[in-house]
Design an enzyme around this catalytic site. Structure first.
Site, PDB file in Angstrom:
ATOM      1  N   PHE A  92      25.987 -31.214  32.132  1.00 17.68           N
ATOM      2  CA  PHE A  92      24.649 -30.664  31.979  1.00 17.68           C
ATOM      3  C   PHE A  92      23.695 -31.856  31.909  1.00 17.68           C
ATOM      4  CE2 PHE A  92      20.901 -29.182  29.734  1.00 17.68           C
ATOM      5  CZ  PHE A  92      20.530 -28.164  30.602  1.00 17.68           C
ATOM      6  N   THR A  93      22.501 -31.699  32.469  1.00 20.11           N
ATOM      7  CA  THR A  93      21.570 -32.821  32.646  1.00 20.11           C
ATOM      8  C   THR A  93      21.391 -33.664  31.377  1.00 20.11           C
ATOM      9  OG1 THR A  93      19.792 -31.267  32.240  1.00 20.11           O
ATOM     10  CG2 THR A  93      20.281 -31.755  34.538  1.00 20.11           C
ATOM     11  N   PHE A 138      12.067 -32.765  41.255  1.00 20.71           N
ATOM     12  CA  PHE A 138      11.834 -31.314  41.400  1.00 20.71           C
ATOM     13  C   PHE A 138      10.684 -30.813  40.526  1.00 20.71           C
ATOM     14  CE2 PHE A 138      13.928 -30.067  37.441  1.00 20.71           C
ATOM     15  CZ  PHE A 138      14.777 -31.149  37.204  1.00 20.71           C
ATOM     16  N   TYR A 184       9.218 -30.594   1.995  1.00 19.33           N
ATOM     17  CA  TYR A 184       9.722 -31.705   2.804  1.00 19.33           C
ATOM     18  C   TYR A 184      11.236 -31.790   2.692  1.00 19.33           C
ATOM     19  CZ  TYR A 184      10.144 -36.048   5.264  1.00 19.33           C
ATOM     20  OH  TYR A 184      10.491 -36.981   6.199  1.00 19.33           O
ATOM     21  N   LYS A 227      18.300 -20.829  23.440  1.00 21.39           N
ATOM     22  CA  LYS A 227      18.976 -19.905  24.366  1.00 21.39           C
ATOM     23  C   LYS A 227      19.560 -18.743  23.544  1.00 21.39           C
ATOM     24  CE  LYS A 227      18.343 -23.704  26.935  1.00 21.39           C
ATOM     25  NZ  LYS A 227      19.265 -24.790  26.927  1.00 21.39           N
ATOM     26  N   ASP A 262      29.561 -27.560  23.451  1.00 15.14           N
ATOM     27  CA  ASP A 262      28.154 -27.261  23.734  1.00 15.14           C
ATOM     28  C   ASP A 262      28.048 -25.745  23.646  1.00 15.14           C
ATOM     29  OD1 ASP A 262      25.704 -26.613  24.787  1.00 15.14           O
ATOM     30  OD2 ASP A 262      25.744 -28.161  26.330  1.00 15.14           O
ATOM     31  N   ARG A 291      17.403 -24.958  42.826  1.00 15.31           N
ATOM     32  CA  ARG A 291      18.527 -25.787  42.402  1.00 15.31           C
ATOM     33  C   ARG A 291      19.270 -26.169  43.675  1.00 15.31           C
ATOM     34  NH1 ARG A 291      17.147 -28.288  38.502  1.00 15.31           N
ATOM     35  NH2 ARG A 291      17.520 -27.663  36.373  1.00 15.31           N
TER      36      ARG A 291
HETATM   37  C1  LIG Z   1      19.303 -26.283  27.378  1.00 14.53           C
HETATM   38  C2  LIG Z   1      20.624 -26.885  27.277  1.00 14.53           C
HETATM   39  C3  LIG Z   1      20.842 -28.087  26.575  1.00 14.53           C
HETATM   40  C4  LIG Z   1      19.709 -28.907  26.002  1.00 14.53           C
HETATM   41  O1  LIG Z   1      19.045 -28.247  25.013  1.00 14.53           O
HETATM   42  P1  LIG Z   1      17.461 -28.388  24.759  1.00 14.53           P
HETATM   43  O2  LIG Z   1      17.209 -27.445  23.649  1.00 14.53           O
HETATM   44  O3  LIG Z   1      16.761 -28.014  26.042  1.00 14.53           O
HETATM   45  O4  LIG Z   1      17.201 -29.806  24.382  1.00 14.53           O
HETATM   46  C5  LIG Z   1      22.133 -28.548  26.478  1.00 14.53           C
HETATM   47  N1  LIG Z   1      23.174 -27.904  27.037  1.00 14.53           N
HETATM   48  C6  LIG Z   1      22.994 -26.763  27.729  1.00 14.53           C
HETATM   49  C7  LIG Z   1      24.180 -26.085  28.337  1.00 14.53           C
HETATM   50  C8  LIG Z   1      21.728 -26.222  27.883  1.00 14.53           C
HETATM   51  O5  LIG Z   1      21.567 -25.103  28.599  1.00 14.53           O
END
Ligand SMILES: *Cc1c(COP(=O)(O)O)cnc(C)c1O
Length: 460
Positions: free
Chosen positions: A128-129, A452, A76, A262, A219, A386
């Site tokens: 970014f979303t 979407f 833990y 990613k 990011d 998109r």
């Molecule tokens: C995917 C992504 C995120 C968010 O990450 P998650 O692991 O999906 O929560 C943030 N910024 C960028 C540029 C991304 O491509």
């Protein structure tokens, strides 16, 4: 003597295990697509041959990473794998303090809560979303400071992820630096098509923000892919290894959020990394509320181990050359067939220009949604829209009419072969050949949020 024989790259790995794919007939695909309401998000993955929906969490792990999974220390608190990950983040990226999170948005949530106050302004190189949503939920407002070139699919400027410093300067003048808790900088800007930022631009930004006492939060989801473009296109970087470039990028920023799904070659995971002890202290407190103890952040020990190993693999020159090379191979093949795509080709996928591909279909009949459906029908390749469907509606109920109407072909890392890329390009070209006969769609079901994902369509 100079040789005229082309020197190809090839994948720096070989296969040890394979996953069999289901091959479908045109009749099966027609049925599956109708059942999915012509929305590729609603297809069952079993009915998909080559899945290009996203590059997130879809990478193939190496044998080393799988071996790491067996070395999970599922304690833990104070898991050995946490200390390994911390060491790797410090060594490869250079950030001092690490907080693991379940994925990127977990880190964004914690960071936004700590740094943003109500009424703050957060300038960034395109939104970014999830990043923007967490900034807004914390009471901030996002302001786009990316260069204008990034919004033009025809413009071939090599660093379309760059910041326009005059846009930032205007914001500092208008609101004052006290109202700007940090500048949010993405490497390989996702929403612009995986477009890189240059070291030169980042250095200028660093100098400007230093003068005004504003930190830079990175990011770093696709930092290694960005480093590849710097190596290939920026003066003075051709002979620098990816690893060094990645470290230099990070050294120009004060902290980072990471979606390890990613670049870092894992199926789940992320982290927050900062250099400021006070921010770290607060993050270590908050992570317990939202993710888990600060030495696991919602991850199993084995996940942290796979991530630590994946980060090391992600900054290898051979890996990144093959990874981006495969994306470029697909894009060039499509261009040979005359398929209109966004240029220059970015790091994680090909974005096909549906407005140019299907000029006879009005935006109200969803050209990109239609094209994604047609490519699936032709070959079982799954892509995503998109365009106007993704853009949604304004507060007053009117549709947004985005300038870009794109279909995204996102390439998972180390998953598909060059022959798969040929199949994808040929399928798109076949659809292009009979494009004049393609009719648009009408929406028959529209969800209230993020339509979407679940909207349904019918052929007109
Ligand atoms: C995917 C992504 C995120 C968010 O990450 P998650 O692991 O999906 O929560 C943030 N910024 C960028 C540029 C991304 O491509």
């Amino acid at each position: 003597m100079k040789s005229f024989i082309k020197k190809s790259w090839a994948e720096p790995y070989k296969m040890k295990m394979v996953e069999l794919l289901k091959m479908t007939t045109p009749q099966q695909r027609k049925k599956a697509l109708a059942e999915a309401g012509y929305n590729t998000f609603l297809l069952r993955s079993e009915d998909v041959y080559i899945d290009l929906l996203t590059d997130s969490g879809t990478s193939a792990m190496s044998d080393q990473q799988w071996a790491g999974m067996m070395m999970g220390d599922e304690a833990y608190a104070g898991s050995r794998n946490f200390y390994h990950l911390e060491e790797v983040v410090k060594d490869i990226y250079g950030y001092k303090y690490l907080i693991p999170t379940h994925q990127g948005r977990g880190a964004e949530n914690i960071l936004s809560k700590i740094l943003i106050k109500k009424g703050d302004i957060i300038p960034g190189n395109m939104y970014f979303t999830t990043t923007r949503l967490h900034q807004e939920l914390a009471g901030g407002k996002f302001e786009d400071i990316i260069i204008d070139e990034a919004h033009d699919p025809e413009n071939e400027f090599p660093f379309k992820g760059n910041v326009d410093l005059s846009k930032l300067e205007k914001l500092v003048k208008k609101y004052g630096s006290k109202k700007i808790p940090y500048v949010s900088i993405a490497t390989s800007v996702n929403m612009a098509g995986g477009q890189p930022i240059s070291i030169k631009n980042l250095k200028e930004l660093r100098a400007f923000t230093k003068k005004h006492g504003i930190p830079i939060i990175h990011d770093m989801t696709r930092v290694a892919e960005n480093a590849h473009f710097i190596q290939q296109k920026e003066t003075g970087y051709h002979d620098k290894p990816i690893r060094e470039i990645v470290k230099e990028i990070c050294s120009l920023t004060d902290g980072a959020t990471m979606s390890a799904k990613k670049d870092a070659l894992v199926n789940i995971g992320g982290f927050l990394a900062v250099n400021d002890w006070n921010v770290f202290e607060e993050a270590r407190n908050l992570v317990v509320v939202y993710e888990g103890l600060h030495t696991y952040g919602g991850l199993a020990g084995r996940d942290m181990e796979a991530m630590a190993i994946g980060i090391g693999e992600s900054v290898s020159d051979n890996h990144i050359h093959a990874r981006v090379g495969q994306v470029i191979y697909l894009g060039e093949k499509m261009m040979e067939y005359g398929v209109p795509i966004v240029k220059p080709i970015g790091g994680h996928g090909i974005f096909v220009d549906a407005k140019k591909f299907l000029p006879h279909i009005s935006q109200d009949n969803f050209p990109a949604q239609t094209l994604a459906a047609e490519v699936y029908l032709d070959s079982g390749v799954r892509t995503m829209e998109r365009g106007i469907v993704s853009a949604g509606r304004k507060a007053n109920g009117e549709n947004y009419y985005p300038k870009l109407e794109l279909v995204r072909f996102t390439i998972p890392r180390r998953v598909y072969t060059q022959a798969h890329m040929d199949v994808i390009a040929e399928s798109t070209a076949r659809v292009f050949e009979h494009r004049h006969k393609i009719k648009g769609l009408k929406m028959i079901y529209e969800p209230k949020y993020l339509r979407f994902f679940q909207a349904r369509f019918e052929k007109i």
